[in-house]
Design a protein around this motif. Structure first.
Motif, mmCIF file in Angstrom:
data_model
loop_
_atom_site.group_PDB
_atom_site.id
_atom_site.type_symbol
_atom_site.label_atom_id
_atom_site.label_comp_id
_atom_site.label_asym_id
_atom_site.label_seq_id
_atom_site.Cartn_x
_atom_site.Cartn_y
_atom_site.Cartn_z
ATOM 1 N N VAL A 1 19.540 5.596 10.862
ATOM 2 C CA VAL A 1 20.744 5.674 10.044
ATOM 3 C C VAL A 1 21.767 6.615 10.636
ATOM 4 O O VAL A 1 22.938 6.591 10.264
ATOM 5 N N SER A 2 21.353 7.488 11.560
ATOM 6 C CA SER A 2 22.289 8.360 12.272
ATOM 7 C C SER A 2 21.642 8.752 13.591
ATOM 8 O O SER A 2 20.544 8.310 13.918
ATOM 9 N N SER A 3 22.332 9.608 14.362
ATOM 10 C CA SER A 3 21.806 9.991 15.673
ATOM 11 C C SER A 3 20.493 10.738 15.570
ATOM 12 O O SER A 3 19.693 10.719 16.505
ATOM 13 N N ASN A 4 20.224 11.388 14.426
ATOM 14 C CA ASN A 4 19.011 12.193 14.326
ATOM 15 C C ASN A 4 18.170 11.857 13.103
ATOM 16 O O ASN A 4 17.250 12.600 12.772
ATOM 17 N N ILE A 5 18.465 10.765 12.380
ATOM 18 C CA ILE A 5 17.699 10.427 11.173
ATOM 19 C C ILE A 5 17.229 8.985 11.269
ATOM 20 O O ILE A 5 18.009 8.062 11.548
ATOM 21 N N PHE A 6 15.910 8.821 11.051
ATOM 22 C CA PHE A 6 15.289 7.501 10.962
ATOM 23 C C PHE A 6 14.732 7.338 9.550
ATOM 24 O O PHE A 6 14.285 8.317 8.925
ATOM 25 N N GLN A 7 14.729 6.118 9.039
ATOM 26 C CA GLN A 7 14.189 5.851 7.705
ATOM 27 C C GLN A 7 13.204 4.693 7.735
ATOM 28 O O GLN A 7 13.396 3.728 8.482
ATOM 29 N N LEU A 8 12.162 4.836 6.923
ATOM 30 C CA LEU A 8 11.242 3.735 6.665
ATOM 31 C C LEU A 8 11.667 3.100 5.354
ATOM 32 O O LEU A 8 11.617 3.753 4.289
ATOM 33 N N GLN A 9 12.107 1.871 5.394
ATOM 34 C CA GLN A 9 12.552 1.155 4.195
ATOM 35 C C GLN A 9 11.380 0.336 3.658
ATOM 36 O O GLN A 9 10.777 -0.456 4.378
ATOM 37 N N ILE A 10 11.052 0.578 2.358
ATOM 38 C CA ILE A 10 10.004 -0.191 1.674
ATOM 39 C C ILE A 10 10.716 -1.018 0.612
ATOM 40 O O ILE A 10 11.209 -0.481 -0.399
ATOM 41 N N LEU A 11 10.823 -2.304 0.847
ATOM 42 C CA LEU A 11 11.537 -3.187 -0.058
ATOM 43 C C LEU A 11 10.615 -3.628 -1.187
ATOM 44 O O LEU A 11 9.428 -3.908 -0.971
ATOM 45 N N SER A 12 11.185 -3.699 -2.420
ATOM 46 C CA SER A 12 10.415 -4.119 -3.611
ATOM 47 C C SER A 12 9.127 -3.317 -3.716
ATOM 48 O O SER A 12 8.013 -3.862 -3.780
ATOM 49 N N ALA A 13 9.248 -2.011 -3.652
ATOM 50 C CA ALA A 13 8.073 -1.132 -3.696
ATOM 51 C C ALA A 13 7.324 -1.334 -4.993
ATOM 52 O O ALA A 13 7.918 -1.529 -6.065
ATOM 53 N N ASN A 14 6.009 -1.311 -4.931
ATOM 54 C CA ASN A 14 5.180 -1.424 -6.122
ATOM 55 C C ASN A 14 4.233 -0.251 -6.196
ATOM 56 O O ASN A 14 4.187 0.602 -5.312
#
Length: 966
Positions: free
Chosen positions: A740-753
């Protein structure tokens, strides 16, 4: 010299000295300032020009075994010996100087002092030069009357390169012995005329003169010859050289043939003399000529009868009329042309043997009888000459042979040099050289043959010049020949080398033999290579050096050498690659498997060390290095197969990459959601500007020691790689990694249960481009982020106690799960049982839905699982027919659901998990004791009563036995 009294000093004749080949040479040596016995010992050695550092021992006054093999035969035969002048001074004699005697001579005196003090050896240089001196005079037979004059001419020349002087003199030989030669007149080396004692007065009066005419002609003039001048006259020339000690030394002497001079007196005196025209030591078949000269004044009017005698037995006579009469067998030999006698004048008589035999040796005399008239039977007077001794030696008996080598110990590829010296041969000689290999006793291999006419032929094993080169057999002088084998093949060329010399004469032959031993060492036995490096770890971009040190017992610079550098990358199962090879002719061949080395490597050689220098090191240069060395025998072209090779030890080089500056946020955090998507953040605190990153996301199972589950990995190029538990299409569509930026990564969990709850973290890899590729510099691990679901209801109250239950295989077991508080009105519960897995997510075994339906995710277990439900809050799980694979950790999860209104979906209000239950399985019973303990009492008694009785009886017998022994 700074010496003090009582200090030992060894002095040797000052050099350099120049002496003629074939001459008798002496070198003096003396010692002073010594302690111990008055008679000191001396040892002579030589340092040859071909090996100036290697001492070759010649002769010793104390140790008979001192000489090396090359000199042993000459020392034993007195060809080389030491003459003691006094206790502390000696002369080294070399009776017949050879070309190989040139070198630096060392005189050494073994220590007899209480301590070492002073010098114990001294050296001088001796050079061997060719003998260029020649002297010649035409032989004559002259009969002169007393008072006549005689003139003789002698030709003398030299072509010596060194500065030398000549002396020329005439001598008179009377009688049979040469020791009676009398000096007439000599022109000395200092250009001074010196008369002999008997001719001094006549020289002063001018009756005896010597003059030089031109560059090479010398003339002797004797006026007024006397009977005392009668005999054989010859010219003798000597060549002189000035030594460094300013003394003059005669280095060569030559005598001419003789002229017979007879002087007839004026009266009736009668004298007789017998002479020989050549040497008196002859071999069979040589020619012998004897001359009987009468001294008789007015000989033309006188009458003589001459009788030739051998050992006082008459051979032939010539009467006053000149008639020749042979006696006995000599008459037949004369008819065959073997004998001849004639009378050149009334005072000269000649007897000639064209081919002497053994029976012709002895003492010859001539007896003269003077008759008044030719027909008289009675003599007026007579006289007999003195005897002249003639020796005749059988052909071949005088021939001697000596064999030596100047290369007794060599290394494979070195040349062999062997000398065969034949002395005393009186006819043509043929030579044969044989090799006697020690591996095959009794077997011999022909090396080379030289026939009488000089024709050379090689043995079959030596004709291929590619193996040993082309052997040469050369004649250095009339009696010495040298065999040169340019290159030895190996240890098989060791052994004895035999020279056979065959002399041929009149259809017969005589053969002499001699041997010399040679030892050839293999090149491979001593060849060894060691690889070393000053550093084993090198940083990226720096340089390193490898040194291949080669050891051998021969001079490596004198043989063809090839060095090959090998490299094995540090990657798993990488093969060994050829980097570069340097051939003997200097050609460099680069390998193709590792092209990045060319242009980065430098190759050097110093003596026996080979260097590989790698600059601007890359990670690809990390690995194991070796060097291989091959050597060939010298003097052989083309090279062909190497004679020996060796490989060094392996040296590992580790390349350290640039230090990673990566820092990842490590603080733990939590994320709470009610529904929808969830985002887990991974933040880089610090890194290099030009770095790229790969991010791997992990989920931690509930158990503390469980293996983290890899969700997915996003490489530095953006390629996604999912873990095995998240590789299904449904999982891939729900879990994504984003930068999402030069120094930030994200793990996206879609429709989390609710099942996505847990602790998440990331591992960041820092990658950098280094000339030839991407390399990982380091990695960092983030803190844990806990994902929670925020539910509207209150937390369910459940029994959280952990349990441990054991069950025997085949039995039934119940795992507890209790709800402790009452539910809200209108709420329904669902329950799911899980078995914890050491890797991967926990495995769902059974689910009771809120509407009462039952689901079995694992169909194979459906027949063995069921819920007892003795009460509304009891969700204990019963597992029938326990198996070994059922062992493990179990827990249950309860979920509270409410329906908002009629016809609406059920909404999750709360959830909770029970404590963990550890199930241990026990193998089925197999021992008698366990059967007794587990069976009903009556059945046990009936079934095992006989066994119990037997055991009791055995115990009673044992107790009785123990009591009896006491």
């Amino acid at each position: 010299t700074g010496l003090t009294p009582g200090q030992r000093v060894v002095t040797v004749q000052e050099g350099p000295l120049y002496r003629v080949r074939g001459s008798h040479v002496t070198l003096w040596c003396k010692v002073s300032g010594y302690q111990g016995p008055a008679e000191q010992n001396f040892q002579w050695s030589i340092y040859l020009p071909s090996a100036p550092e290697r001492e070759v021992q010649i002769v010793s006054t104390v140790d008979p075994s001192f000489p090396y093999a090359i000199y042993t035969q000459r020392v034993r035969g007195r060809g080389i010996f030491v003459e003691r002048l006094q206790g502390d001074a000696v002369l080294l004699h070399i009776t017949e100087l050879q070309e190989r005697d040139a070198g630096q001579y060392e005189c050494h005196t073994p220590n007899t002092d209480e301590r070492y003090f002073g010098s114990y050896s001294a050296k001088t240089n001796l050079s061997v030069i060719p003998d260029t001196l020649s002297a010649s005079m035409a032989p004559q037979t002259l009969t002169l009357t007393e008072g006549d004059a005689v003139e003789l001419t002698c030709e003398v020349s030299k072509s010596t390169a060194q500065h030398t002087h000549l002396s020329v003199g005439w001598y008179l030989l009377q009688g049979a012995g040469e020791h009676r030669a009398e000096e007439i007149l000599t022109l000395s080396k200092d250009f001074i005329l010196k008369p002999g004692p008997s001719y001094e007065q006549r020289f002063l009066e001018g009756d005896v003169q010597l003059s030089k005419v031109g560059n090479t002609t010398y003339k002797l003039l004797i006026r007024g010859v006397k009977p005392s001048d009668q005999g054989q006259l010859y010219c003798e020339a000597a060549e002189w050289i000035e030594d460094p000690d300013e003394t003059w030394k005669d280095i060569s002497c030559k005598r001419t043939e003789r002229t017979s001079l007879a002087v007839v007196s004026q009266g009736r005196e009668l004298s007789v003399d017998i002479t020989a025209a050549a040497e008196l030591s002859l071999s069979e078949g040589d020619t012998l000529q004897l001359t009987c000269v009468l001294g008789a004044p007015k000989s033309s009017s006188r009458h003589f009868q001459v009788i030739w005698l051998l050992n006082d037995v008459e051979v032939a006579r010539v009467d006053p009329h000149g008639v020749l009469i042979w006696q006995g067998e000599y008459e037949e030999r004369a008819k065959l042309g073997q004998l001849r006698a004639f009378k050149p004048s009334n005072t000269v008589y000649v007897l000639t043997f064209s081919e002497v035999g053994l029976k012709d040796k002895g003492t010859y005399q001539c007896s003269v009888w003077e008759m008044k008239t030719p027909g008289d039977l009675h003599s007026i007077q007579s006289n007999v000459s003195s005897g002249i001794q003639v020796n005749v030696t059988p052909i071949g008996c005088q021939m001697s042979l000596s064999v030596s080598t100047s290369t007794p110990r060599v290394t494979e590829g070195d040349p062999l040099i062997l000398h065969c010296e034949v002395q005393g041969a009186t006819g043509p000689v043929s030579l044969r050289w044989w090799h006697l290999p020690p591996q095959h006793p009794g077997h011999r291999v022909l090396v080379a043959t030289m026939e009488q006419d000089g024709t050379l032929s090689l043995g079959s094993a030596y004709r291929d010049g590619r193996a040993r080169g082309s052997p040469r057999l050369e004649k250095e002088s009339s009696g010495t020949s040298t065999l040169v084998i340019p290159s030895t093949l190996g240890e098989d060329d060791s052994g004895q080398y035999r020279c056979e010399a065959t002399q041929w004469s009149r259809g017969r032959n005589w053969t002499g033999k001699g041997e010399a031993a040679v030892t050839v060492s293999s090149m491979g036995l001593s060849l060894h290579a060691t690889l070393r490096s000053r550093i084993a770890t090198v940083r990226y971009g720096q340089s390193f050096e490898l040194f291949c040190q080669v050891e051998a017992n021969y001079t490596l610079e004198e043989v063809p050498v090839s060095v090959q550098w090998l490299f094995q990358p540090s990657l798993p199962e990488s093969p060994l690659h050829k980097l570069v090879q340097v051939f003997p002719n200097g050609t460099v061949a680069w390998g193709t498997a590792q092209p990045h080395f060319q242009g980065k490597a430098q190759l050097d050689k110093a003596d026996t060390s080979f260097r590989l220098h790698i600059h601007s090191v890359l990670p690809a240069n990390e690995g194991t290095y070796q060097c291989e060395v091959e050597v060939w025998r010298r003097n052989i072209l083309p090279l062909g197969q190497p004679a020996a090779s060796t490989s060094s030890n392996a040296v590992g080089i580790k390349v350290v990459l640039p230090e990673s500056k990566l820092q990842v946020a490590t603080k733990d955090s939590s994320v709470e959601i009610a529904s929808g998507n969830a985002a887990i953040e991974c933040r880089i605190v610090f890194a290099q500007n030009n770095s790229q990153f790969a991010v791997t996301w992990y989920l931690l199972p509930p158990l503390a020691d469980a293996t983290p589950l890899q969700i997915l990995r996003a490489s530095y190029s953006g390629i996604l790689e999912y873990g095995s538990e998240f590789s299904s299409p449904a999982q891939k569509s729900r879990f994504l990694s984003q930068r999402v930026s030069s120094n930030i990564f994200q793990l996206q969990i879609l429709s989390a249960n609710i099942r996505d709850q847990g602790r998440y973290y990331c591992v960041v890899e820092e990658w950098l481009w280094l000339v030839d590729g991407w390399y990982e510099l380091g990695e960092g691990t983030s803190g844990r982020t806990t994902l929670k679901f925020k539910l509207p209801g209150e937390q369910l109250q459940m029994e959280k106690t952990n349990h441990s239950i054991s069950a025997r295989e085949g039995e039934r077991v119940t795992l507890p799960c209790q709800l402790q508080a009452a539910l809200l009105p209108g709420s329904h519960l669902s329950a799911t049982w899980f078995q914890v897995k050491s890797s991967g997510p926990d495995s769902a075994l059974l689910t009771l839905q809120q509407d009462g339906t039952m689901e079995y995710p694992q169909e194979l277990l459906a027949g063995r699982l069921y819920l007892r439900r003795p009460s509304a809050g009891d969700f204990s799980l019963t597992l029938s027919s326990v198996e070994r694979g059922d062992a493990g950790i179990y827990y249950c999860q309860l979920q509270e659901w409410q329906q908002q209104s009629e016809g609406k979906d059920w909404a999750l209000q709360a959830l909770a998990c029970s404590g963990y239950t550890q199930l241990t399985t026990i193998p089925p019973e197999s021992t008698v004791l366990s059967r007794i303990c587990s069976s009903p009492p009556l059945l046990n008694f009936i079934l095992y009563l006989p066994l119990v009785l037997i055991l009791l009886l055995a115990l009673a017998v044992f107790c009785w036995y123990c009591k009896f022994r006491k």
